[in-house]
Write a protein that holds these residues in place. Structure first.
Motif, mmCIF file in Angstrom:
data_model
loop_
_atom_site.group_PDB
_atom_site.id
_atom_site.type_symbol
_atom_site.label_atom_id
_atom_site.label_comp_id
_atom_site.label_asym_id
_atom_site.label_seq_id
_atom_site.Cartn_x
_atom_site.Cartn_y
_atom_site.Cartn_z
ATOM 1 N N ASP A 192 7.926 6.084 -11.777
ATOM 2 C CA ASP A 192 9.103 6.436 -10.974
ATOM 3 C C ASP A 192 10.113 5.303 -11.103
ATOM 4 O O ASP A 192 9.867 4.188 -10.627
ATOM 5 C CB ASP A 192 8.665 6.629 -9.510
ATOM 6 C CG ASP A 192 9.825 7.006 -8.598
ATOM 7 O OD1 ASP A 192 10.942 7.231 -9.102
ATOM 8 O OD2 ASP A 192 9.614 7.074 -7.379
ATOM 9 N N LEU A 247 14.021 -1.119 -12.163
ATOM 10 C CA LEU A 247 12.648 -1.320 -11.691
ATOM 11 C C LEU A 247 11.904 -0.006 -11.695
ATOM 12 O O LEU A 247 12.472 1.043 -11.426
ATOM 13 C CB LEU A 247 12.682 -1.890 -10.283
ATOM 14 C CG LEU A 247 13.273 -3.291 -10.274
ATOM 15 C CD1 LEU A 247 13.908 -3.578 -8.947
ATOM 16 C CD2 LEU A 247 12.210 -4.312 -10.619
ATOM 17 N N GLY A 266 -2.348 -0.009 -11.923
ATOM 18 C CA GLY A 266 -1.096 0.434 -11.310
ATOM 19 C C GLY A 266 -0.104 -0.703 -11.174
ATOM 20 O O GLY A 266 -0.474 -1.869 -11.079
ATOM 21 N N ALA A 267 1.178 -0.325 -11.190
ATOM 22 C CA ALA A 267 2.259 -1.305 -10.994
ATOM 23 C C ALA A 267 3.152 -0.777 -9.878
ATOM 24 O O ALA A 267 3.909 0.171 -10.097
ATOM 25 C CB ALA A 267 3.053 -1.479 -12.273
ATOM 26 N N GLY A 268 3.036 -1.352 -8.694
ATOM 27 C CA GLY A 268 3.894 -0.957 -7.561
ATOM 28 C C GLY A 268 3.798 0.512 -7.204
ATOM 29 O O GLY A 268 4.679 1.051 -6.535
ATOM 30 N N ASP A 269 2.724 1.169 -7.637
ATOM 31 C CA ASP A 269 2.606 2.608 -7.420
ATOM 32 C C ASP A 269 1.871 2.910 -6.121
ATOM 33 O O ASP A 269 1.286 2.021 -5.503
ATOM 34 C CB ASP A 269 1.866 3.266 -8.606
ATOM 35 C CG ASP A 269 0.484 2.648 -8.827
ATOM 36 O OD1 ASP A 269 0.250 1.531 -8.333
ATOM 37 O OD2 ASP A 269 -0.352 3.284 -9.487
ATOM 38 N N LEU A 270 1.878 4.168 -5.721
ATOM 39 C CA LEU A 270 1.139 4.567 -4.532
ATOM 40 C C LEU A 270 -0.344 4.646 -4.890
ATOM 41 O O LEU A 270 -0.691 4.893 -6.049
ATOM 42 C CB LEU A 270 1.624 5.935 -4.053
ATOM 43 C CG LEU A 270 3.062 5.962 -3.537
ATOM 44 C CD1 LEU A 270 3.471 7.393 -3.218
ATOM 45 C CD2 LEU A 270 3.202 5.088 -2.298
ATOM 46 N N SER A 287 -4.249 -0.231 -6.388
ATOM 47 C CA SER A 287 -4.182 -1.276 -7.406
ATOM 48 C C SER A 287 -3.392 -2.454 -6.837
ATOM 49 O O SER A 287 -2.751 -2.336 -5.794
ATOM 50 C CB SER A 287 -3.497 -0.744 -8.655
ATOM 51 O OG SER A 287 -2.141 -0.520 -8.376
ATOM 52 N N SER A 288 -3.427 -3.576 -7.550
ATOM 53 C CA SER A 288 -2.769 -4.770 -7.009
ATOM 54 C C SER A 288 -1.472 -5.112 -7.724
ATOM 55 O O SER A 288 -0.753 -6.008 -7.312
ATOM 56 C CB SER A 288 -3.723 -5.960 -7.113
ATOM 57 O OG SER A 288 -3.960 -6.226 -8.484
ATOM 58 N N GLY A 289 -1.145 -4.397 -8.806
ATOM 59 C CA GLY A 289 -0.013 -4.789 -9.651
ATOM 60 C C GLY A 289 1.348 -4.619 -8.992
ATOM 61 O O GLY A 289 1.569 -3.706 -8.203
ATOM 62 N N LEU A 290 2.258 -5.498 -9.355
ATOM 63 C CA LEU A 290 3.633 -5.420 -8.844
ATOM 64 C C LEU A 290 4.457 -4.459 -9.704
ATOM 65 O O LEU A 290 4.061 -4.105 -10.809
ATOM 66 C CB LEU A 290 4.272 -6.805 -8.890
ATOM 67 C CG LEU A 290 3.516 -7.909 -8.159
ATOM 68 C CD1 LEU A 290 4.266 -9.228 -8.290
ATOM 69 C CD2 LEU A 290 3.320 -7.552 -6.697
ATOM 70 N N LEU A 291 5.606 -4.064 -9.167
ATOM 71 C CA LEU A 291 6.531 -3.227 -9.930
ATOM 72 C C LEU A 291 6.759 -3.833 -11.313
ATOM 73 O O LEU A 291 6.816 -5.059 -11.451
ATOM 74 C CB LEU A 291 7.886 -3.167 -9.221
ATOM 75 C CG LEU A 291 7.989 -2.368 -7.938
ATOM 76 C CD1 LEU A 291 9.311 -2.671 -7.264
ATOM 77 C CD2 LEU A 291 7.891 -0.891 -8.239
ATOM 78 N N GLY A 293 8.250 -5.488 -14.408
ATOM 79 C CA GLY A 293 9.418 -6.322 -14.679
ATOM 80 C C GLY A 293 9.802 -7.284 -13.570
ATOM 81 O O GLY A 293 10.745 -8.041 -13.720
ATOM 82 N N ILE A 294 9.097 -7.265 -12.437
ATOM 83 C CA ILE A 294 9.462 -8.195 -11.350
ATOM 84 C C ILE A 294 9.014 -9.602 -11.696
ATOM 85 O O ILE A 294 9.762 -10.561 -11.537
ATOM 86 C CB ILE A 294 8.782 -7.819 -10.016
ATOM 87 C CG1 ILE A 294 9.395 -6.584 -9.418
ATOM 88 C CG2 ILE A 294 8.898 -8.969 -9.029
ATOM 89 C CD1 ILE A 294 8.967 -6.361 -7.992
ATOM 90 N N ASP A 318 6.666 8.664 -4.744
ATOM 91 C CA ASP A 318 7.022 8.530 -3.330
ATOM 92 C C ASP A 318 7.887 9.658 -2.798
ATOM 93 O O ASP A 318 7.986 9.843 -1.597
ATOM 94 C CB ASP A 318 7.679 7.169 -3.066
ATOM 95 C CG ASP A 318 9.042 7.058 -3.717
ATOM 96 O OD1 ASP A 318 9.347 7.880 -4.589
ATOM 97 O OD2 ASP A 318 9.804 6.151 -3.346
#
Lengths: 380, 111
Positions: A192, A247, A266-270, A287-291, A293-294, A318
């Motif tokens: 997303d 992002l 996951g990256a910043g996902d639900l 998961s623990s990943g951030l969005l 490219g951050i 979302d």
């Protein structure tokens, strides 16, 4: 059902606000009412209407000064603006119309006539708008630019389904993909891009190309770890000045049909929703990943799990989990989880989610595009 | 103006004057916050006290501003999140990206 157009009425006379406001409501509009320019500006901050109908003569700031201040603000200058006033000498009418007003109407005009003018104007705008969207959509289709695959993949022992609904037919920031590497490995992708409409769609398409390339490159080099692939995608995006401003969330799942296992990063996902049939429980896998490219590292992890026949896995964006409440809108994964749980654990769960109206109803309530991926383990 | 700002100790407090922070106002928010960073503010505390709902495009704008801040050796902290917005930050792991405090005073002492 199409949304009710919102009209902002600005007039210092409470009677005018009441009478015109009620007439508009009766005719299918939502009216917002402001007794002066300061009130109107406060209302605009929270909501941009489809049209402004304003008096000229008001204590303090008058309608002309109001119009001029709107014209100086980029977000407000294109809101269609009509004057409705009893000051109707030619000099004022010309002055008013010269401020890019779409009309200058005498207050003595019958209300039904004023409403017809508003309706006609908004209809012509809508038609033109729909035409443009149609042209752009067909251009995108002609170029074969889809953010959602046209077919679902066939994987031995698994049933995969996609559901996607755009917001008012705009392509949005959601993207779905399935990349079949060989008989053994298939990657499922849900992302997303933050932002909406055409901008997000453009970037979601760009992202998808990035991700497809990264997945295939990694696999061709013998790397099938979702975490490692995600790290590489993140690193490329982090260092690329063209996309680093944009992002995106990303859920990356790899299905190994030979070992019947899944891995997920996951990256910043639900969180994923996992229905365990044996325990009749709906759990979350976070998961623990951030969005994307951050940050350079991204903090990604990898979850490995084995699904048993009848187990189901749901991925959502979302757009699906926002909820309208009396106190205003809120993001509420808990109530979404409770609601969707009723549909899970059946042999035809996806069909009933799709056909019983649950998903479509959710999409109607939203102002974003909505996506869902459904994975079910079947007996081999 | 979406952001109303004032200086307090070593920080610039930026109050978001919106109830619904969404696509309709995210671009303007981004440009206002970016301007604050570009004009040399090293520590901006973004106050969400008036905000009831945030969508992903608005969060995207906030994160873009943070990326810019990091490049300029500046920082953005977030305060005044209601419980729904705080859960959203946690849900998409933005709690690991931003320093989040209950209120301005805490942010100042935490800084």
């Amino acid at each position: 059902m199409p949304k009710r157009p919102k009209i902002l009425l600005v007039d210092d006379s409470p009677l005018v606000l009441l009478v015109i406001g009620q007439a508009l409501e009766k005719d299918g509009f939502d009216s917002r009412r402001a007794a002066n320019v300061a009130e109107a500006m406060a209302l605009l901050k929270n909501e941009v209407p489809d049209l402004i109908l304003s008096d000229y003569q008001m204590p303090g700031t008058d309608g002309f000064a109001f119009r001029q201040s709107l014209m100086a603000i980029p977000e407000y200058k294109n809101i269609p603006f009509m004057f409705l006033t009893s000051v109707t000498d030619h000099a004022h009418m010309i002055a008013g119309m010269s401020m890019d007003a779409i009309d200058y109407i005498d207050k003595d005009t019958p209300i039904t006539f004023v409403i017809s003018k508003i309706n006609n104007y908004l209809n012509s705008i809508r038609e033109r708008h729909e035409h443009t969207i149609k042209e752009l959509s067909s251009a995108a289709m002609a170029l074969n630019l889809y953010s959602v695959p046209q077919e679902t993949p066939h994987i031995d022992g698994f049933e995969i389904d996609f559901w996607h609904k755009s917001f008012e037919n705009y392509p949005g920031g959601d993207f779905i993909d399935a990349i079949t590497i060989n008989n053994r490995y298939t990657f499922i992708i849900l992302g997303d891009v933050m932002g909406k409409k055409w901008g997000a769609w453009f970037f979601s398409f760009g992202y998808l190309s990035y991700i497809r390339a990264a997945v295939r490159l990694c696999v061709s080099e013998g790397d099938v770890s979702t975490k490692s692939i995600m790290q590489k995608i993140n690193s490329v995006i982090y260092h690329d000045p063209v996309v680093s401003e944009v992002l995106s969330t990303l859920s990356l799942i790899m299905i190994d049909s030979e070992h019947e296992t899944l891995s997920y990063t996951g990256a910043g996902d639900l969180p994923l929703l996992y229905f365990n049939r044996a325990e009749n429980l709906l759990n979350r896998i976070s998961s623990s990943g951030l969005l994307l490219g951050i940050s350079k590292e991204g903090g990604f992890d990898e979850h490995l799990f084995t699904m048993q026949p009848g187990d189901q896995l749901i991925l959502v964006t979302d757009g699906l989990i926002d909820k309208e409440t009396p106190a205003g809108k809120k993001t509420d994964l808990d109530s979404f989880t409770d609601e969707i749980a009723k549909y899970l654990g059946k042999f035809n769960s996806f069909e009933s989610l799709k056909n019983d109206g649950f998903l479509n109803q959710k999409a109607i309530e939203q102002i974003d595009d909505c996506s869902l991926i459904f994975i079910q383990k079947t007996a081999k | 103006m979406i952001l109303q700002t004032h200086l307090l100790d070593n920080a610039l407090i930026a109050d978001i004057q919106l109830k619904e922070a969404n696509l309709a106002n995210s671009e303007q928010f981004k440009s206002e916050l970016t301007n604050l960073i570009n004009s040399g503010n090293k520590f901006v505390i973004v106050n969400f006290e008036q905000v009831i709902y945030v969508d992903s495009s608005f969060l995207g704008a906030l994160v873009s501003a943070l990326k810019l801040a990091m490049n300029k050796a500046a920082d953005i902290a977030v305060v005044g999140l209601n419980s729904d917005i705080r859960s959203l930050f946690q849900l998409v792991r933005l709690d690991k990206v931003f320093r989040i405090y209950t209120n301005t005073q805490e942010a100042l002492t935490g800084a």
